[in-house]
Design a protein around this motif. Structure first.
Motif, PDB file in Angstrom:
ATOM      1  N   ASN A   1       8.956   6.564   2.663  1.00 58.03           N
ATOM      2  CA  ASN A   1      10.074   5.615   2.702  1.00 58.03           C
ATOM      3  C   ASN A   1      10.517   5.316   4.125  1.00 58.03           C
ATOM      4  O   ASN A   1      10.942   4.197   4.443  1.00 58.03           O
ATOM      5  N   ALA A   2      10.434   6.336   4.986  1.00 54.55           N
ATOM      6  CA  ALA A   2      10.887   6.175   6.368  1.00 54.55           C
ATOM      7  C   ALA A   2      10.029   5.187   7.153  1.00 54.55           C
ATOM      8  O   ALA A   2      10.450   4.696   8.204  1.00 54.55           O
ATOM      9  N   LEU A   3       8.833   4.893   6.636  1.00 53.21           N
ATOM     10  CA  LEU A   3       7.952   3.949   7.336  1.00 53.21           C
ATOM     11  C   LEU A   3       8.343   2.495   7.084  1.00 53.21           C
ATOM     12  O   LEU A   3       7.987   1.612   7.874  1.00 53.21           O
ATOM     13  N   PHE A   4       9.072   2.237   6.000  1.00 52.05           N
ATOM     14  CA  PHE A   4       9.395   0.854   5.642  1.00 52.05           C
ATOM     15  C   PHE A   4      10.230   0.162   6.719  1.00 52.05           C
ATOM     16  O   PHE A   4       9.932  -0.968   7.128  1.00 52.05           O
ATOM     17  N   VAL A   5      11.295   0.809   7.179  1.00 49.70           N
ATOM     18  CA  VAL A   5      12.187   0.185   8.161  1.00 49.70           C
ATOM     19  C   VAL A   5      11.485  -0.055   9.498  1.00 49.70           C
ATOM     20  O   VAL A   5      11.554  -1.172  10.037  1.00 49.70           O
ATOM     21  N   PRO A   6      10.790   0.967  10.073  1.00 48.60           N
ATOM     22  CA  PRO A   6      10.088   0.689  11.342  1.00 48.60           C
ATOM     23  C   PRO A   6       9.074  -0.447  11.243  1.00 48.60           C
ATOM     24  O   PRO A   6       8.966  -1.276  12.150  1.00 48.60           O
TER      25      PRO A   6
ATOM     26  N   TYR B   1       0.837  -1.205   0.000  1.00 50.20           N
ATOM     27  CA  TYR B   1       0.000   0.000   0.000  1.00 50.20           C
ATOM     28  C   TYR B   1       0.874   1.258   0.000  1.00 50.20           C
ATOM     29  O   TYR B   1       0.622   2.203  -0.761  1.00 50.20           O
ATOM     30  N   LEU B   2       1.902   1.244   0.825  1.00 51.59           N
ATOM     31  CA  LEU B   2       2.794   2.397   0.889  1.00 51.59           C
ATOM     32  C   LEU B   2       3.553   2.580  -0.425  1.00 51.59           C
ATOM     33  O   LEU B   2       3.861   3.710  -0.825  1.00 51.59           O
ATOM     34  N   GLY B   3       3.867   1.488  -1.098  1.00 48.87           N
ATOM     35  CA  GLY B   3       4.590   1.564  -2.365  1.00 48.87           C
ATOM     36  C   GLY B   3       3.822   2.339  -3.424  1.00 48.87           C
ATOM     37  O   GLY B   3       4.412   3.082  -4.217  1.00 48.87           O
ATOM     38  N   LYS B   4       2.497   2.183  -3.462  1.00 44.05           N
ATOM     39  CA  LYS B   4       1.686   2.922  -4.421  1.00 44.05           C
ATOM     40  C   LYS B   4       1.774   4.430  -4.156  1.00 44.05           C
ATOM     41  O   LYS B   4       1.821   5.239  -5.091  1.00 44.05           O
ATOM     42  N   ILE B   5       1.790   4.793  -2.884  1.00 45.87           N
ATOM     43  CA  ILE B   5       1.902   6.214  -2.537  1.00 45.87           C
ATOM     44  C   ILE B   5       3.268   6.746  -2.953  1.00 45.87           C
ATOM     45  O   ILE B   5       3.387   7.877  -3.447  1.00 45.87           O
ATOM     46  N   VAL B   6       4.323   5.926  -2.763  1.00 46.72           N
ATOM     47  CA  VAL B   6       5.671   6.329  -3.169  1.00 46.72           C
ATOM     48  C   VAL B   6       5.711   6.626  -4.661  1.00 46.72           C
ATOM     49  O   VAL B   6       6.298   7.623  -5.101  1.00 46.72           O
ATOM     50  N   HIS B   7       5.079   5.770  -5.461  1.00 43.99           N
ATOM     51  CA  HIS B   7       5.069   5.948  -6.922  1.00 43.99           C
ATOM     52  C   HIS B   7       4.475   7.300  -7.304  1.00 43.99           C
ATOM     53  O   HIS B   7       5.041   8.053  -8.098  1.00 43.99           O
ATOM     54  N   GLU B   8       3.330   7.649  -6.710  1.00 40.65           N
ATOM     55  CA  GLU B   8       2.662   8.909  -7.035  1.00 40.65           C
ATOM     56  C   GLU B   8       3.512  10.107  -6.621  1.00 40.65           C
ATOM     57  O   GLU B   8       3.687  11.065  -7.386  1.00 40.65           O
TER      58      GLU B   8
END
Length: 579
Positions: free
Chosen positions: A242-247, A178-185
């Motif tokens: 991106n910062a949310l991926f690691v946590p 889900y977060l990846g789609k937001i990164v793309h936009e």
């Protein structure tokens, strides 16, 4: 998300051997890396039961050392192959983009900003290259390597403990997707903003003299600051996601460890698991940390690579609006003719040339005059094939130009534009750009015809003088004469001079015109100018006004007509007398 790999399938097919070797060795390296935890657990069990002998310990150490060496070799080879492929795709796309930039006509550059094109050729290509290298690695690590670890835990230790310990993984994968789609936009928006910043910097640097002349440095600094802040803001929007991926990955791994230790302890107490197996399981979980992170990195890289590839492909798929005919007709530049010819720029609301009819034979000179914006440069652009052809008939050698290849037509032409484009090279290299294989005698002759010998003698390094970016180290008149020499060294069948003597004095202009008249008596010359002294010798002179021919004839005939030409000639004669 993975559609970017489909878009790059042409590349993977072309370099399938390289990628097959890289992926095969990467998988083998993954298999090798899941062996040590099992050996460690087996050794611990042997120690706790008192069955570990010196020979066993030595064997364990030798096997572990062999695994280390094998893993090193495998990792070196697959990294060399995989990341070598990433560099290759970067090179291929960079070449394609540059070729596309050279093929494109002015219409393309009217629709695309230079800064944005630079961003696509740098930042976007880096993202695509990252996808073909790091992206493939994270894909294998987050799938094959992760699967190997799970299989090893389930088969060699406990399938029940593996099932419970991996429960947080699907939840993590869903959130990260889900977060990846937001990164793309957000990444698409950030790249557009970076293109704006690039364009702003290019304009400021190119126009730095004007900026200083008008004391606009503070305003330019403010504009740059605002654009820079916008880029930071847009990129920070990407970074916040991106910062949310690691946590998220750490929390998920933490839950996996809690489940593994809690439920694992229960299984040990029941006798269903040994201490060594529990240690091995936790080592496997440690190995699974990177594949967990790789899931986030994979989605991030793939989404950014997909967005960047779309921008690059958008540029590459743009079709030039001036195309060659399917079947070319060979011709000879014995004449240039227009009959009832009308042309309109793609973005213009009015006709820029209307009902143009003129015939020019080989060896003749055509002079084109008129007020600013009358259509003089537009007339020359028809010969340069910069825009789609207009209505009516336009021929070279009595053959419709639409039936001739662009390459054939441009090979006949020597062009000196209004804006004298010089490259950041020596004067010699700039002149030889017109004919790379020219002899020293041809070079000297072109310099003489352009009346540049005296100026050249005064330059510190003569022909080897660096002209600087856009010829910044030369005066306006010197730049014009270098441009003229570049066109004359080609000895073209058709010479186009677009207001190319505006920066030289009357004496120099007269000398250059005399040289061109004498040396090009058997070739065609077309001159546009505001100074009528430059075209008085022409065989035909036309006066343009709003794209239409309002007067036509020789110098003497036009004076007799008592029209715009006579009025302009008298005015210029008076100005020269006053000076």
């Amino acid at each position: 998300m993975f559609e970017v790999l489909g878009k790059l399938s042409w590349f993977f097919k072309a370099y399938w051997r390289q990628y097959t070797v890289a992926i095969t060795l990467l998988i083998l390296a993954s298999v090798v890396e899941v062996i040590p935890p099992w050996l460690i657990g087996d050794a611990i069990d042997a120690m706790t039961t008192g069955q570990l002998t010196a020979d066993d310990l030595r064997n364990y150490i030798i096997v572990l050392l062999l695994i280390v060496v094998t893993s090193y070799v495998l990792n070196f080879v697959w990294q060399y192959q995989l990341f070598g492929g990433a560099i290759t795709i970067d090179r291929l796309y960079r070449k394609k983009l540059f070729q596309q930039f050279l093929r494109m006509t002015p219409t393309f550059y009217e629709k695309n900003r230079t800064g944005d094109l630079m961003a696509r050729a740098t930042n976007d290509l880096n993202a695509v290259s990252l996808t073909a290298g790091f992206g493939i690695m994270t894909l294998i690590d987050s799938t094959v390597y992760m699967a190997l670890i799970i299989v090893a835990m389930a088969l060699t230790i406990s399938w029940k403990l593996t099932l419970f310990a991996m429960l947080p993984v699907p939840i993590m994968a869903f959130i990260i997707q889900y977060l990846g789609k937001i990164v793309h936009e957000r990444y698409m928006v950030a790249q557009e903003s970076f293109g704006d910043l690039n364009d702003n910097v290019l304009e400021s640097v190119a126009g730095v003299r004007v900026v200083r002349a008008y004391v606009q440095e503070p305003l330019e600094e403010q504009r740059f600051f605002e654009k820079s802040e916008e880029v930071v803001e847009k990129n920070m929007a990407v970074v916040r996601i991106n910062a949310l991926f690691v946590p998220i990955t750490r929390i998920g791994m933490g839950l996996c460890y809690v489940i593994a230790l809690g439920y694992g302890s229960v299984l040990v107490s029941r006798g269903e698991l040994t201490v060594g197996q529990l240690v091995s399981f936790n080592v496997y979980l440690g190995l699974a940390t990177w594949p967990m992170f790789a899931i986030g990195e994979l989605i991030n890289v793939m989404q950014q690579g997909n967005a960047s590839l779309d921008r690059v492909e958008e540029t590459l798929q743009y079709e030039a609006d001036v195309k060659n005919a399917t079947h070319h007709v060979d011709a000879s530049p014995t004449s240039v003719g227009f009959r009832d010819f009308t042309f309109q720029y793609p973005l213009s609301q009015v006709k820029n040339l209307a009902d143009i009819s003129i015939a020019l034979q080989k060896g003749q000179t055509l002079g084109i005059v008129g007020k600013t914006g009358a259509g003089k440069t537009t007339f020359l652009r028809q010969l340069l094939r910069e825009y789609p052809l207009g209505e009516g008939l336009f021929t070279i050698g009595d053959i419709d130009i639409a039936q001739q290849s662009k390459e054939q037509v441009l090979d006949w032409i020597g062009y000196v534009p209004q804006d004298h484009v010089l490259f950041s090279r020596t004067i010699r290299e700039n002149i030889l750009f017109g004919k790379e294989d020219a002899t020293d005698e041809e070079l000297a002759e072109a310099i003489r015809l352009a009346y540049f010998e005296k100026d050249l003698a005064n330059l510190p390094m003569g022909l080897e003088t660096m002209v600087g970016e856009k010829g910044v180290s030369l005066s306006g008149g010197q730049k014009q004469r270098v441009s003229i020499a570049r066109a004359l060294i080609k000895n073209p069948e058709i010479l186009l001079l677009d207001d190319s003597l505006s920066a030289v004095d009357a004496k120099t202009e007269a000398q250059i015109i005399e040289n061109i008249q004498r040396e090009r008596a058997d070739k065609t010359t077309i001159i546009t100018t505001h100074r009528l002294s430059g075209i008085q010798h022409a065989d035909i002179i036309i006066v343009l006004d709003d794209g239409q021919i309002i007067e036509q004839g020789t110098h003497e005939e036009l004076l007799a007509q008592q029209g715009w030409y006579k009025e302009q000639f008298d005015r210029q004669q008076l100005e020269e007398a006053n000076q």
